[in-house]
Design an enzyme around this catalytic site. Structure first.
Site, mmCIF file in Angstrom:
data_model
loop_
_atom_site.group_PDB
_atom_site.id
_atom_site.type_symbol
_atom_site.label_atom_id
_atom_site.label_comp_id
_atom_site.label_asym_id
_atom_site.label_seq_id
_atom_site.Cartn_x
_atom_site.Cartn_y
_atom_site.Cartn_z
ATOM 1 C CG ASP A 30 -20.364 49.442 59.647
ATOM 2 O OD1 ASP A 30 -20.038 49.141 60.836
ATOM 3 O OD2 ASP A 30 -21.448 49.131 59.085
ATOM 4 C CB ILE A 31 -18.529 51.633 64.405
ATOM 5 C CG1 ILE A 31 -17.638 51.831 65.586
ATOM 6 C CG2 ILE A 31 -19.697 50.744 64.783
ATOM 7 C CD1 ILE A 31 -16.922 53.106 65.297
ATOM 8 C CG ASN A 87 -28.734 44.554 55.254
ATOM 9 O OD1 ASN A 87 -28.577 43.810 54.006
ATOM 10 N ND2 ASN A 87 -27.808 44.915 56.012
ATOM 11 C CD GLN A 94 -33.087 49.777 57.108
ATOM 12 O OE1 GLN A 94 -34.116 49.327 56.656
ATOM 13 N NE2 GLN A 94 -32.719 51.168 57.260
ATOM 14 C CG HIS A 100 -26.863 52.074 56.019
ATOM 15 N ND1 HIS A 100 -28.193 52.226 57.006
ATOM 16 C CD2 HIS A 100 -26.530 51.016 56.341
ATOM 17 C CE1 HIS A 100 -28.329 51.166 57.627
ATOM 18 N NE2 HIS A 100 -27.316 50.289 57.049
ATOM 19 C CG HIS A 102 -23.405 47.688 54.703
ATOM 20 N ND1 HIS A 102 -22.740 47.545 55.958
ATOM 21 C CD2 HIS A 102 -24.905 47.659 55.021
ATOM 22 C CE1 HIS A 102 -23.717 47.719 56.905
ATOM 23 N NE2 HIS A 102 -24.963 47.651 56.201
#
Ligand code: AMP
Ligand code: ZN
Length: 141
Positions: A30-31, A87, A94, A100, A102
């Site tokens: 995740d960025i 989410n 979300q 996705h 996490h």
């Protein structure tokens, strides 16, 4: 799906820091890196959110989570915990509408990450709890 950032990542049209890939899932950093190693696991099939999954796809995605979790633990032995979150819809935070999961490694209580579960147990009577459970139970197919 067109104009989906995660489909573009899966198709290598947008760069990502890949950590794992197979025929069913793609996992990448995740960025935002809420904590070091914060990873997203996404089904290669575009589904918007949890309401879109069939049992097979859900099994395929969740089956990969423990091995990625163990990889994080091995990569970062200082890791002391792991939050796994998914989410669904904007109200529930979300922001990317390709489902996705996490994986957020936890190192300390001071991590820049928190979850708050309010406790309203005292406000619920047993019969109200039963009515809530029954209402859901009727809908599980
Ligand atoms: P959510 O808010 O649960 O939908 O999570 C979406 C996550 O995707 C956020 O934590 C973003 O930081 C992350 N994200 C968005 N764009 C990218 C990208 N190009 N590469 C990696 N992570 C991204
Ligand atoms: Zn997509």
């Amino acid at each position: 799906m067109e104009n989906c950032i995660f489909c573009k990542i899966i198709d290598q049209e947008i760069p990502s820091y890949k950590v794992y890939e197979d025929e069913k899932v793609y996992a990448f950093l995740d960025i935002s890196q809420a904590t070091k190693g914060h990873t997203l696991v996404v089904p290669k099939q575009h589904v918007t959110d949890i309401f879109d999954y069939d049992e097979e796809l859900a099994a395929d995605v969740f089956a990969r989570i423990p091995k990625i979790a163990r990889a994080l633990e091995k990569a970062f032995p200082e890791m002391e915990g792991l939050n796994i979150l998914n989410n669904n819809k904007e109200l529930a935070y979300q922001s990317v509408f390709h489902s996705h999961v996490h994986l957020v490694p936890r190192y300390s209580k001071k991590d820049d990450f928190s979850i708050h579960f309010g406790n309203h147990a005292e406000q619920q009577k047993p019969e109200e709890m039963q009515a809530i459970a029954d209402k859901i139970k009727e809908q599980v197919k």
